[in-house]
Design a protein around this motif. Structure first.
Motif, PDB file in Angstrom:
ATOM      1  N   GLN A  16       0.829  -1.209   0.000  1.00 16.11           N
ATOM      2  CA  GLN A  16       0.000   0.000   0.000  1.00 16.11           C
ATOM      3  C   GLN A  16       0.870   1.269   0.000  1.00 16.11           C
ATOM      4  O   GLN A  16       0.516   2.272  -0.623  1.00 16.11           O
ATOM      5  N   ALA A  17       2.006   1.216   0.687  1.00 20.91           N
ATOM      6  CA  ALA A  17       2.893   2.391   0.730  1.00 20.91           C
ATOM      7  C   ALA A  17       3.353   2.749  -0.684  1.00 20.91           C
ATOM      8  O   ALA A  17       3.394   3.932  -1.057  1.00 20.91           O
ATOM      9  N   ALA A  18       3.663   1.726  -1.486  1.00 18.82           N
ATOM     10  CA  ALA A  18       4.073   1.990  -2.875  1.00 18.82           C
ATOM     11  C   ALA A  18       2.872   2.467  -3.683  1.00 18.82           C
ATOM     12  O   ALA A  18       2.969   3.426  -4.457  1.00 18.82           O
ATOM     13  N   ALA A  19       1.730   1.800  -3.478  1.00 14.76           N
ATOM     14  CA  ALA A  19       0.521   2.149  -4.248  1.00 14.76           C
ATOM     15  C   ALA A  19       0.133   3.605  -4.004  1.00 14.76           C
ATOM     16  O   ALA A  19      -0.205   4.347  -4.933  1.00 14.76           O
ATOM     17  N   THR A  20       0.203   4.021  -2.743  1.00 12.33           N
ATOM     18  CA  THR A  20      -0.171   5.399  -2.403  1.00 12.33           C
ATOM     19  C   THR A  20       0.783   6.380  -3.069  1.00 12.33           C
ATOM     20  O   THR A  20       0.367   7.370  -3.669  1.00 12.33           O
ATOM     21  N   GLU A  21       2.074   6.093  -2.979  1.00  6.83           N
ATOM     22  CA  GLU A  21       3.083   6.993  -3.550  1.00  6.83           C
ATOM     23  C   GLU A  21       2.886   7.158  -5.058  1.00  6.83           C
ATOM     24  O   GLU A  21       3.067   8.242  -5.605  1.00  6.83           O
ATOM     25  N   PHE A  22       2.508   6.072  -5.726  1.00  8.15           N
ATOM     26  CA  PHE A  22       2.422   6.117  -7.192  1.00  8.15           C
ATOM     27  C   PHE A  22       0.980   6.294  -7.685  1.00  8.15           C
ATOM     28  O   PHE A  22       0.705   6.132  -8.877  1.00  8.15           O
ATOM     29  N   GLY A  23       0.066   6.604  -6.773  1.00 11.69           N
ATOM     30  CA  GLY A  23      -1.306   6.945  -7.174  1.00 11.69           C
ATOM     31  C   GLY A  23      -2.115   5.778  -7.734  1.00 11.69           C
ATOM     32  O   GLY A  23      -2.979   5.974  -8.588  1.00 11.69           O
ATOM     33  N   VAL A  24      -1.855   4.572  -7.239  1.00  7.83           N
ATOM     34  CA  VAL A  24      -2.648   3.411  -7.679  1.00  7.83           C
ATOM     35  C   VAL A  24      -4.039   3.515  -7.027  1.00  7.83           C
ATOM     36  O   VAL A  24      -4.140   3.781  -5.827  1.00  7.83           O
ATOM     37  N   THR A  25      -5.083   3.297  -7.800  1.00  6.25           N
ATOM     38  CA  THR A  25      -6.430   3.443  -7.226  1.00  6.25           C
ATOM     39  C   THR A  25      -6.742   2.264  -6.318  1.00  6.25           C
ATOM     40  O   THR A  25      -6.200   1.164  -6.489  1.00  6.25           O
ATOM     41  N   PRO A  26      -7.674   2.450  -5.352  1.00  5.41           N
ATOM     42  CA  PRO A  26      -8.052   1.335  -4.467  1.00  5.41           C
ATOM     43  C   PRO A  26      -8.571   0.136  -5.259  1.00  5.41           C
ATOM     44  O   PRO A  26      -8.322  -1.006  -4.874  1.00  5.41           O
ATOM     45  N   GLU A  27      -9.263   0.376  -6.372  1.00  5.62           N
ATOM     46  CA  GLU A  27      -9.809  -0.744  -7.169  1.00  5.62           C
ATOM     47  C   GLU A  27      -8.674  -1.583  -7.746  1.00  5.62           C
ATOM     48  O   GLU A  27      -8.697  -2.807  -7.682  1.00  5.62           O
ATOM     49  N   VAL A  28      -7.689  -0.907  -8.320  1.00  9.98           N
ATOM     50  CA  VAL A  28      -6.563  -1.638  -8.926  1.00  9.98           C
ATOM     51  C   VAL A  28      -5.783  -2.377  -7.832  1.00  9.98           C
ATOM     52  O   VAL A  28      -5.386  -3.533  -7.999  1.00  9.98           O
ATOM     53  N   PHE A  29      -5.615  -1.705  -6.701  1.00 15.90           N
ATOM     54  CA  PHE A  29      -4.890  -2.331  -5.589  1.00 15.90           C
ATOM     55  C   PHE A  29      -5.616  -3.597  -5.141  1.00 15.90           C
ATOM     56  O   PHE A  29      -5.013  -4.652  -4.944  1.00 15.90           O
ATOM     57  N   GLU A  30      -6.935  -3.461  -5.011  1.00 18.19           N
ATOM     58  CA  GLU A  30      -7.749  -4.598  -4.565  1.00 18.19           C
ATOM     59  C   GLU A  30      -7.675  -5.755  -5.568  1.00 18.19           C
ATOM     60  O   GLU A  30      -7.502  -6.914  -5.185  1.00 18.19           O
ATOM     61  N   GLN A  31      -7.781  -5.400  -6.833  1.00 15.34           N
ATOM     62  CA  GLN A  31      -7.719  -6.437  -7.874  1.00 15.34           C
ATOM     63  C   GLN A  31      -6.393  -7.189  -7.842  1.00 15.34           C
ATOM     64  O   GLN A  31      -6.339  -8.401  -7.990  1.00 15.34           O
TER      65      GLN A  31
END
Ligand code: SF4
Length: 432
Positions: free
Chosen positions: A268-283
């Motif tokens: 999640q720390a990487a996802a947040t930094e690079f603007g990954v959406t919650p949907e993509v993260f969840e998938q």
């Protein structure tokens, strides 16, 4: 839209903890031990320990499993010499390196690893490495670092090794249109190849390009610069992090990828930094996360309510304590760590239950007294303490196994839990 990210609300936990600081006799391996996992990772590197017969013996016995492979480590034994004999030592070292490189043309990166015998301390290994570089460039790059037991505990050997590589990492090539390069993610810390592949796959499914440091081959060193955002995969890399920051890289604070919750928060720390959406993260994470949660539930039944005591050894203790407490329901009696790096541990400390007894450094006799008085169900400790504790009826787990075994990421979460439940099961069987 699903935004399920199973991280419990943050508490301040042990953020402001005042650890019990001890500076007495320690029972830990030296930094040479890191060679055991480093030489498997960087496949065209060679680790030449400049040391005594004791050093050679440690490396040989600790790496005994590698007996069938062409080893990528060795020891140049420096016997007792006075200062007048040091010139010969340099010549001898040059000769050993020459012979080694002639015999092993596959070596592209050579580490001269310092140790603690006084003869070695007198040697200037950085000068020796510089000289070797002049002789063998560009085919081989020669670096040096210290694995001495006076300066390092066993995981710090990796820190010293990686830190020595950082100044030589390439700078990013600026794009054709500007001097700027897009932010890029780097994962820092030696991981088993299988773990690296899994984490790479998860991050790529979020659309992130990622480099790993150290790489599997010295010819594919990742670029570093102000565009670099790095996640630490191991908690013992203070010097490496500092060296990367000196090159302009930015550290992404996170807990470490141990357990389901830890892995999710780390990603999640990487996802947040690079603007990954919650949907993509969840998938990207849902399926492996759910599989891991299921596998973990089986282990939790065994471990729930068991009392655990960590002796300071690998610097993995605080993240492990967080994992066994939050995800397996174990009770923390004492969590010892060789060093408490508050910045790198901030997220972990926040997730420990308030009031956890954390100790930093060691005074082994006093700690043993505390441990025996507390009579925990399981003790995680170095090899030297395991036998005496077992003799007193206390179940132990060797800390070093937690460093040698792939334990990071979703697929390994249940295996990691198994490392704690196995000794308890064995004890139950013996008692039956
Ligand atoms: Fe022993 Fe020092 Fe050699 Fe490590 S570096 S094996 S502590 S002599």
């Amino acid at each position: 839209m699903s935004t399920v990210i199973p991280i419990r609300a943050e508490t301040s936990g042990c953020t402001d903890v005042v650890p019990l600081v001890e500076r007495g006799q320690r029972e830990v391996f030296c930094g040479l031990t890191g060679i055991i996992w480093l030489h498997r990772k960087i496949q065209d590197a060679f680790f030449l320990v400049v040391g005594s017969r004791t050093c050679a013996h440690l490396i040989q016995s600790a790496a005994g499993v590698m007996i069938f492979a062409e080893p990528r480590f060795g020891t140049a034994i420096i016997d007792e010499r006075d200062l007048a004999g040091l010139a010969d030592v340099h010549e001898e070292l040059d000769r050993v390196v020459q012979q080694l490189l002639a015999r092993r043309p596959d070596i592209r990166l050579l580490f001269l690893v310092g140790s603690c015998p006084s003869e070695v301390i007198k040697l200037d290994l950085s000068r020796a490495a510089e000289r070797q570089n002049q002789i063998h460039q560009p085919a081989v790059r020669v670096l040096n670092y210290s694995g001495s037991g006076i300066e390092t505990t066993f995981t710090q050997g990796e820190d010293a090794c990686l830190a020595a590589m950082v100044p030589g990492l390439p700078s990013p090539a600026a794009t054709a249109l500007s001097n700027e390069t897009a932010p890029a993610l780097m994962v820092v810390g030696t991981l088993a190849d299988v773990v690296e592949d899994q984490l790479r796959n998860l991050l790529e499914r979020m659309g992130l390009q990622v480099s790993f440091f150290p790489p599997r081959n010295s010819q594919t060193m990742p670029a570093v610069g102000p565009h670099t955002r790095f996640l630490l995969a191991q908690p013992f890399l203070a010097d490496t992090a500092r060296a990367l920051q000196a090159r302009g890289a930015q550290h992404l604070p996170a807990v470490f990828p141990l357990g389901v919750e830890g892995t999710t928060a780390w990603l999640q720390a990487a996802a947040t930094e690079f603007g990954v959406t919650p949907e993509v993260f969840e998938q990207a994470t849902a399926a492996p996360r759910q599989r891991a949660e299921k596998a973990l539930a089986v282990q939790r039944d065994m471990l729930q309510g068991q009392r655990i005591f960590f002796f300071p050894d690998s610097q993995l203790e605080i993240p492990l304590a967080r994992f066994v407490h939050r995800e397996l329901g174990m009770d923390l009696v004492e969590v010892g760590t060789p060093y408490l790096h508050r910045q790198h541990m901030a997220a972990e400390l926040a997730w420990l239950p308030a009031g956890t007894r954390i100790s930093e450094g060691q005074d082994v006799d006093r700690q043993l007294d505390r441990c025996l008085a507390d009579a925990p169900d399981l003790v995680v400790c170095g090899l030297g303490l395991a036998n005496p504790l077992e003799a007193q009826g206390i179940t132990t787990k060797w800390a070093i196994e937690l460093v040698f075994t792939p334990i990071q990421g979703y697929e390994q979460a249940a295996d990691l839990a198994g490392l704690f439940s196995r000794p308890l099961k064995r004890r139950l069987k013996l008692a039956a």
